[in-house]
Design a protein around this motif. Sequence first.
Motif, mmCIF file in Angstrom:
data_model
loop_
_atom_site.group_PDB
_atom_site.id
_atom_site.type_symbol
_atom_site.label_atom_id
_atom_site.label_comp_id
_atom_site.label_asym_id
_atom_site.label_seq_id
_atom_site.Cartn_x
_atom_site.Cartn_y
_atom_site.Cartn_z
ATOM 1 N N THR A 1 0.842 -1.207 0.000
ATOM 2 C CA THR A 1 0.000 0.000 0.000
ATOM 3 C C THR A 1 0.877 1.258 0.000
ATOM 4 O O THR A 1 0.605 2.206 -0.739
ATOM 5 N N GLU B 1 -4.766 -4.987 -2.767
ATOM 6 C CA GLU B 1 -5.598 -6.054 -2.194
ATOM 7 C C GLU B 1 -6.053 -7.025 -3.289
ATOM 8 O O GLU B 1 -6.244 -8.215 -3.024
ATOM 9 N N ARG C 1 -6.664 4.012 5.652
ATOM 10 C CA ARG C 1 -5.493 3.158 5.889
ATOM 11 C C ARG C 1 -5.765 2.199 7.039
ATOM 12 O O ARG C 1 -6.400 2.551 8.018
HETATM 13 N N1 ASP Z 1 -3.551 -2.340 2.814
HETATM 14 C C1 ASP Z 1 -4.190 -1.260 3.507
HETATM 15 C C2 ASP Z 1 -3.183 -0.472 4.303
HETATM 16 O O1 ASP Z 1 -2.031 -0.874 4.383
HETATM 17 C C3 ASP Z 1 -5.320 -1.714 4.368
HETATM 18 C C4 ASP Z 1 -4.918 -2.545 5.563
HETATM 19 O O2 ASP Z 1 -3.788 -2.995 5.646
HETATM 20 O O3 ASP Z 1 -5.753 -2.769 6.429
HETATM 21 O O4 ASP Z 1 -3.518 0.546 4.829
#
Ligand code: ASP
Length: 414
Positions: A43, A117, A195
């Motif tokens: 992310t 995701e 996030r």
């Molecule tokens: N992949 C996203 C993030 O790193 C959502 C999550 O990890 O919950 O913010």
Amino acid sequence: MLVFKFGGASIKNAEAIKNMASIIKKYSNERLLVVVSAMGKTTNALENILSKSRKDESIADEIRLLKEYHLNIVAELFESEATLIEQLSSIFSDLDKALVSEASYDEHYDQVVSKGELLSSTIVARYLNSTGINTKWVDSRNHIRTDDNFRAAYVNWADSQAEINKLNSVLDQGIVLTQGFIGNAENGKTTTLGREGSDFSAAVFATCLNADSVTVWKDVSGILNADPKLVAGAQLFNQLPYKEAAEMTYYGASVIHPKTIKPLANKNIPLYVRSFDHPDEPGTIIHQCELEAVLPTTIIKTDQCLVSFRVIDFTFINEENLSLIFGELAKLDIKINIMQNSAISFSIVIDYRPDKVEALLEHMKDHFEIRYNTGLVLVTIKNYQQNQIDEYRKGKKILLEQISRNNYRALIGN
Ligand code: ASP
Ligand code: MG
């Protein structure tokens, strides 16, 4: 019916994914829905790619690294996987397309960052099937319905409930593997829930499916009374009441996304926080319970911004100018972490987001003289003991401090 959530760290490489599969295998006779985040730091990588691309900087290296990262994991997990590689290539070509956009930053962000995701869930679903765990990949955007408040979309519970009900028949056929963090707005655009929002996705699925419990599998042994990466000797909570856990997330404990607890508490669904490295340990259970005394808990929130509004017309801070400020904060969807006033100024501490702070300054500049400071740390000691405060204050530049019967809070400068 159980809901599991595996975050980025629990699927960051082939070994971690194998470990995840071994945990799931133990529960494969249950009705089980599994939510995954993007792998490792994907992310962050996508955020970086987006911001470079919006500045017309070259992103070829970053895209190549991200592809290599995922394809290396695939190469370690499978002997040959032509179909999977094709599926991943198609997500990467969607990413290329999503990067070219005239949309607002937030909308653009969701179209780009959501790809993490999609990549992870595609790989993990394929891997689980290859180990004999009958797994159905589900696109969570068909089930989690939101408004179009991009980057922090609000779940439309009634519509999501109707769509999630349809998963009952899929659960009859095998394990459901889906994405956290992402949803769909009414206009068909992909949205994200903020996030670290996958915990909340797990809670939404669990609430709508009337799950018996949710388990968040993490790289810590459960909920501790301090971040073990920052404080030595942190202690584990065996159990916590919903209210206590919710307050901890409000003050900035990053172990669970703040929106997660409420829907589960409303339906009395227990939330387990357990270690994926020690899956036989019980971890922490958050549920309906009463504790006689709760351990003092230290919560540290970094990257804070102190904004001070000073009246310019020799009036005092009063209800009218406060309502101006609060109205603007609500419009910009800025959350106050702590606030304080004096006769002529009102100060708030917020998570630092340059775009939001600039908008706030711009909209309020005719009414107040505004100053802000960044790079600050907000510390909360819940259920503090006096000696902890004395210890904490030593050598610190304290910009703001509040002490109540239960909580000590301080904003520390640099
Ligand atoms: N992949 C996203 C993030 O790193 C959502 C999550 O990890 O919950 O913010
Ligand atoms: Mg994550």
